[in-house]
Structure formats: structure tokens, C-alpha cells
Scaffold this motif. Structure first.
Motif, short mmCIF file in Angstrom:
data_model
loop_
_atom_site.label_atom_id
_atom_site.label_comp_id
_atom_site.label_asym_id
_atom_site.label_seq_id
_atom_site.Cartn_x
_atom_site.Cartn_y
_atom_site.Cartn_z
N SER A 1 0.83 -1.22 0.00
CA SER A 1 0.00 0.00 0.00
C SER A 1 0.86 1.26 0.00
N GLY A 2 0.21 2.36 -0.36
CA GLY A 2 0.88 3.65 -0.31
C GLY A 2 1.23 4.04 1.12
N THR A 3 0.36 3.68 2.03
CA THR A 3 0.63 3.94 3.45
C THR A 3 1.92 3.25 3.86
N MET A 4 2.10 1.98 3.48
CA MET A 4 3.33 1.30 3.85
C MET A 4 4.54 1.97 3.20
N ALA A 5 4.43 2.38 1.95
CA ALA A 5 5.55 3.04 1.28
C ALA A 5 5.92 4.33 2.02
N ASN A 6 4.91 5.14 2.37
CA ASN A 6 5.20 6.38 3.11
C ASN A 6 5.83 6.07 4.46
N GLN A 7 5.28 5.08 5.15
CA GLN A 7 5.77 4.80 6.50
C GLN A 7 7.16 4.17 6.48
N ALA B 1 -4.24 10.74 7.30
CA ALA B 1 -4.97 9.56 6.83
C ALA B 1 -4.18 8.25 6.96
N GLU B 2 -3.21 8.21 7.90
CA GLU B 2 -2.44 6.98 8.04
C GLU B 2 -2.45 6.49 9.49
N ALA B 3 -3.56 6.79 10.18
CA ALA B 3 -3.84 6.20 11.50
C ALA B 3 -2.73 6.45 12.53
N ILE C 1 6.38 16.00 1.17
CA ILE C 1 5.46 16.74 0.31
C ILE C 1 4.56 15.75 -0.44
N GLU C 2 3.47 16.26 -1.00
CA GLU C 2 2.47 15.39 -1.65
C GLU C 2 2.10 15.98 -3.01
N ASN C 3 2.23 15.15 -4.08
CA ASN C 3 1.99 15.66 -5.44
C ASN C 3 1.42 14.54 -6.31
N HIS D 1 -1.77 16.96 -4.75
CA HIS D 1 -2.23 17.04 -3.37
C HIS D 1 -3.72 16.70 -3.29
N ASN D 2 -3.99 15.61 -2.61
CA ASN D 2 -5.34 15.06 -2.52
C ASN D 2 -6.32 16.08 -1.93
N ARG D 3 -6.07 16.50 -0.71
CA ARG D 3 -7.03 17.35 -0.02
C ARG D 3 -7.18 18.73 -0.70
N LEU E 1 8.74 12.43 -1.12
CA LEU E 1 7.61 12.81 -1.97
C LEU E 1 6.55 11.71 -1.93
N ASP E 2 5.36 12.06 -1.41
CA ASP E 2 4.22 11.15 -1.48
C ASP E 2 3.61 11.35 -2.87
N GLY E 3 3.94 10.43 -3.76
CA GLY E 3 3.47 10.53 -5.14
C GLY E 3 2.39 9.52 -5.43
N ALA E 4 1.45 9.35 -4.50
CA ALA E 4 0.34 8.41 -4.73
C ALA E 4 -0.30 8.67 -6.09
N ARG E 5 -0.38 9.98 -6.45
CA ARG E 5 -0.94 10.35 -7.77
C ARG E 5 0.07 11.11 -8.60
N VAL F 1 4.84 5.78 -4.78
CA VAL F 1 3.85 5.87 -5.87
C VAL F 1 2.85 4.73 -5.71
N CYS F 2 1.60 5.00 -6.13
CA CYS F 2 0.55 3.98 -6.03
C CYS F 2 0.13 3.49 -7.41
N PHE F 3 0.02 2.19 -7.55
CA PHE F 3 -0.54 1.61 -8.78
C PHE F 3 -2.05 1.42 -8.64
N SER F 4 -2.54 1.50 -7.41
CA SER F 4 -3.94 1.20 -7.11
C SER F 4 -4.84 2.42 -7.18
N LYS F 5 -4.28 3.57 -7.58
CA LYS F 5 -5.12 4.78 -7.72
C LYS F 5 -5.47 4.93 -9.20
N GLY F 6 -5.06 6.03 -9.81
CA GLY F 6 -5.45 6.29 -11.19
C GLY F 6 -5.02 5.22 -12.18
N GLY G 1 -1.17 -2.44 -4.73
CA GLY G 1 0.26 -2.24 -4.93
C GLY G 1 0.75 -0.81 -5.02
N SER G 2 1.90 -0.60 -4.41
CA SER G 2 2.59 0.69 -4.41
C SER G 2 4.08 0.39 -4.46
N ALA G 3 4.88 1.45 -4.60
CA ALA G 3 6.32 1.26 -4.56
C ALA G 3 6.97 2.40 -3.81
#
Ligand SMILES: *Cc1c(COP(=O)(O)O)cnc(C)c1O
Length: 351
Positions: free
Chosen positions: A60-66, A90-92, A138-140, A142-144, A171-175, A199-204, A210-212
Motif C-alpha cells: 500500500s501507499g501507506t506502507m511506502a510512506n511509513q 490519513a495513516e492512522a 510533500i504530496e503531489n 495534493h489530494n485534499r 515525496l508522497d506521489g500516490a498520484r 507511488v501507487c498503482f492502485s489509484k489512477g 500495490g505501491s512502490a
């Protein structure tokens, strides 16, 4: 009854037939032993495209960030993030729970941290009272902040400032691929200046899982051990990596369609510019709408749900819609018409 128009997130996509075929024919091994060829080839490809030495496939993206936090801080350190960043909101509480760090949040314009403001907030390790800053996140996009794209120049300027103070940048590059599509700039221009990138593969991109995490070879080796400790080691993970490879080949350019549909949604719902974040027009696939006081969030979402349209509450007076692979023009037009009728209703919506 019509199939629900599910705009809650771009995570809700189902794998396409072609993606499933790629998954079923994947060559696999045991990735905890490090010999799943499909995972290895995904990791190599992602690292290369993002301008880094190595990558690690994670659930998950959460695991990648953490993992990025865990490998680049020590317990008691301070991490600087934007106030609405996913890693904070959003990561508890994982930064505190898993890495023992304290998070310092900074306000921003559209999610983009000002280098001068970050510099002011940095705590040096020179006084025993202080929690030394070791990392800036940073986040790019940016979701919120409604899928806002950090301009490359802002990323580069902040990276120079952070590195000048001897700190690291995550860089949180989920998107990130949405930022790449919207800006026309290659992924490595955004990602190459950070020390670690998720980066997230499970978003767009539309993968089921999966993430990396990408970074230097040393960082990724350390992250591998922490991934195991966090319970994220996966065995025949090539089945999932095959979906990600398929998505990198086939689902990137079409992100432009999602972006066009987000704009179409706002236009057809006839939403006034001042209620759409940021700045009246969606830049990517996220639409964040600030409802007027006469329209309570819960009532609007319930009314939409009755009409088979799903959005999520997004804090305070905000609601969010996200376009994705499983949404077409007809669904967007229907959802927009439903929202338009609710917003037009002069008093309340429930009665
Ligand atoms: C979705 C998301 C993540 C990771 O979420 P997971 O559900 O753990 O994969 C991280 N950052 C941002 C900005 C996100 O939108």
C-alpha cells in the motif's frame, strides 16, 4: 436500477480483462527470497522512470510512506509536513506508532509548502530541549487540495532548501502520474530531487493492489528489512506486479480522460468557481467541493446515494468526487445532473 456511479475514490476500479490476462500469465517466484522476476522487473522499471537507483514493491501507499519515515528518521525526530497531507491525516497515526516521530504541520497555499516557511520551522539538533527535524514530506498531486499539481520549480526550490540544511525530502506521489499527465513534465523531474518517493498503482492506474517506494540502493535495502518487520513481505507477488506493469504500459495516457471528466463534472453540475478547490477548476482527477451552509454534507451525500451516485465527505463542509478508469462520460453527466439539481434546490435537500 442503474449501476452506481462510484466517485468515492480512484481506488474503486476493477481490473480490466486485459489486466487480468497479464496477471494470469505472470511469471512468478518468491519475492521474500528476492526471486520473483516480475516484481524485479517492475522495481527496476519504476526506479528508472523516477530517476532513482532502486525500488521496492509494497502492498500500500501507506506502507511506502511509513517505510520512508522509518528509514529516514530516528525516534524523537520531527518531520515537517503540510497540514492536510495524507501521511499526517490519513495513516492512522503511523508516524508516531511505528517510527516514534512527531509531526509538525505547516499551513500552505494549495498544498505547496513555501521554502522560507519550511526553513523557519526546521529545528536544528543543537539544543537538548529540541526534537531535531530530519525529514520534510510533500504530496503531489495534493489530494485534499483538490488534486493540485505542485509545479516542478516549487519542488526543486524546496528540495534545494531542505538539502541545504542537511535534511531529507520524501515525496508522497500516490498520484504522481496524474501530475505528470497534467503538467507534461517527466516523472523524474518531480521525483529525482527527492530522497524517497512513494507511488501507487492502485489509484489512477487502476491496479487492484500495490505501491512502490523508490530511492537509493541503501535506502531500499533498509526498507526491505522494515517491510518484512511491518508484515509486508509478499510471496508470489509477481501476479500483482504484472498488473502494475500492464498499467504503466496502458493506463497512463488515459489519465487525461479522467482529468477532462473531472472538469466536465464541474461544468455540467454548474458549480460556481468559488466552491470548487483549488481555484474553481479541477487540475487533475479530483473534485473537492465546498458546500454552502444551507446544504448539509450528510444530507447531500444521502440524496446522491439514493440516486446511485457516490461521493465521500471530506472534512468540514467539503465533499470529494474522483474520476477514474471505470467512469465514462454518460456516468459523469448523470452524476453532474444529480448534483446540479440538489445544489439548485433553494431550501434544504432532505424534505
Ligand atoms: C491513497 C493515498 C496514499 C496511500 O493510500 P493506501 O490506501 O495506503 O494505498 C498515500 N498518499 C496519498 C496522497 C493518497 O491519496
Amino acid at each position: 436500477m442503474r449501476r452506481p456511479v462510484d466517485l468515492r475514490s480512484d481506488t474503486v476500479t476493477r481490473p480490466t480483462a486485459a489486466m487480468l490476462a497479464a496477471m494470469m500469465s505472470a511469471e512468478v517466484g518468491d519475492d521474500v527470497f528476492g526471486d520473483d522476476p516480475t516484481v524485479l522487473s517492475l522495481q527496476e522499471r519504476v526506479a528508472g522512470e523516477l530517476g532513482h537507483e532502486a525500488a521496492l514493491f509494497v502492498p500500500s501507499g501507506t506502507m511506502a510512506n511509513q517505510l520512508a519515515l522509518r528509514c529516514q528518521t530516528r525516534p524523537g525526530d520531527e518531520v515537517i509536513v503540510e497540514e492536510y497531507a495524507h501521511v499526517f491525516t490519513a495513516e492512522a497515526g503511523a508516524g508516531a506508532a511505528l517510527s516514534g516521530v512527531q509531526i509538525r504541520v505547516l499551513p500552505s497555499e494549495r498544498g505547496v509548502l513555501e521554502p522560507a516557511r519550511v526553513e523557519e520551522a526546521i529545528t536544528p539538533p543543537t539544543n537538548d530541549h529540541w526534537a531535531p527535524t530530519s525529514l520534510v514530506c510533500i504530496e503531489n498531486t495534493h489530494n485534499r487540495h483538490g488534486g493540485h499539481v505542485w509545479p516542478v520549480e516549487s519542488v526543486t526550490a524546496l528540495a534545494a532548501r531542505v538539502h541545504g540544511r542537511g535534511l531529507r525530502l520524501h515525496l508522497d506521489g500516490a498520484r504522481l502520474w496524474n501530475a505528470v499527465e497534467a503538467s507534461g513534465r517527466p516523472a523524474a523531474t518531480f521525483a529525482g530531487v527527492a530522497d524517497s518517493v512513494s507511488v501507487c498503482f492502485s489509484k489512477g492506474l487502476g491496479c487492484p493492489v500495490g505501491s512502490a517506494l523508490v530511492g537509493s540502493r541503501d535506502l531500499v535495502n533498509e526498507a526491505r528489512r522494515w517491510r518484512k518487520r511491518f508484515g509486508g513481505g509478499m510471496r508470489q507477488a509477481g501476479i500483482l506486479a504484472a498488473a502494475a506493469l500492464h498499467a504503466l504500459d496502458h493506463h497512463r495516457e488515459r489519465l487525461a480522460d479522467d482529468h477532462a471528466r473531472a472538469r466536465r463534472f464541474v461544468e455540467r453540475a454548474e458549480l460556481p468557481a468559488d466552491v470548487v478547490l483549488p481555484g474553481g477548476h479541477p487540475e487533475t482527477n479530483i473534485v473537492v467541493i465546498e458546500l454552502p451552509a444551507r446544504l448539509p454534507v450528510a444530507a447531500v451525500l444521502a440524496r446522491l446515494e439514493e440516486q446511485q451516485v457516490r461521493l465521500v465527505p471530506f472534512g468540514g463542509r467539503l465533499i470529494r468526487a474522483v474520476t477514474h478508469l471505470d467512469i465514462d462520460d454518460e456516468q459523469i453527466d448523470y452524476a453532474a445532473a444529480c448534483l446540479r439539481d440538489i445544489v439548485r434546490t433553494p431550501v434544504g435537500v432532505a424534505g
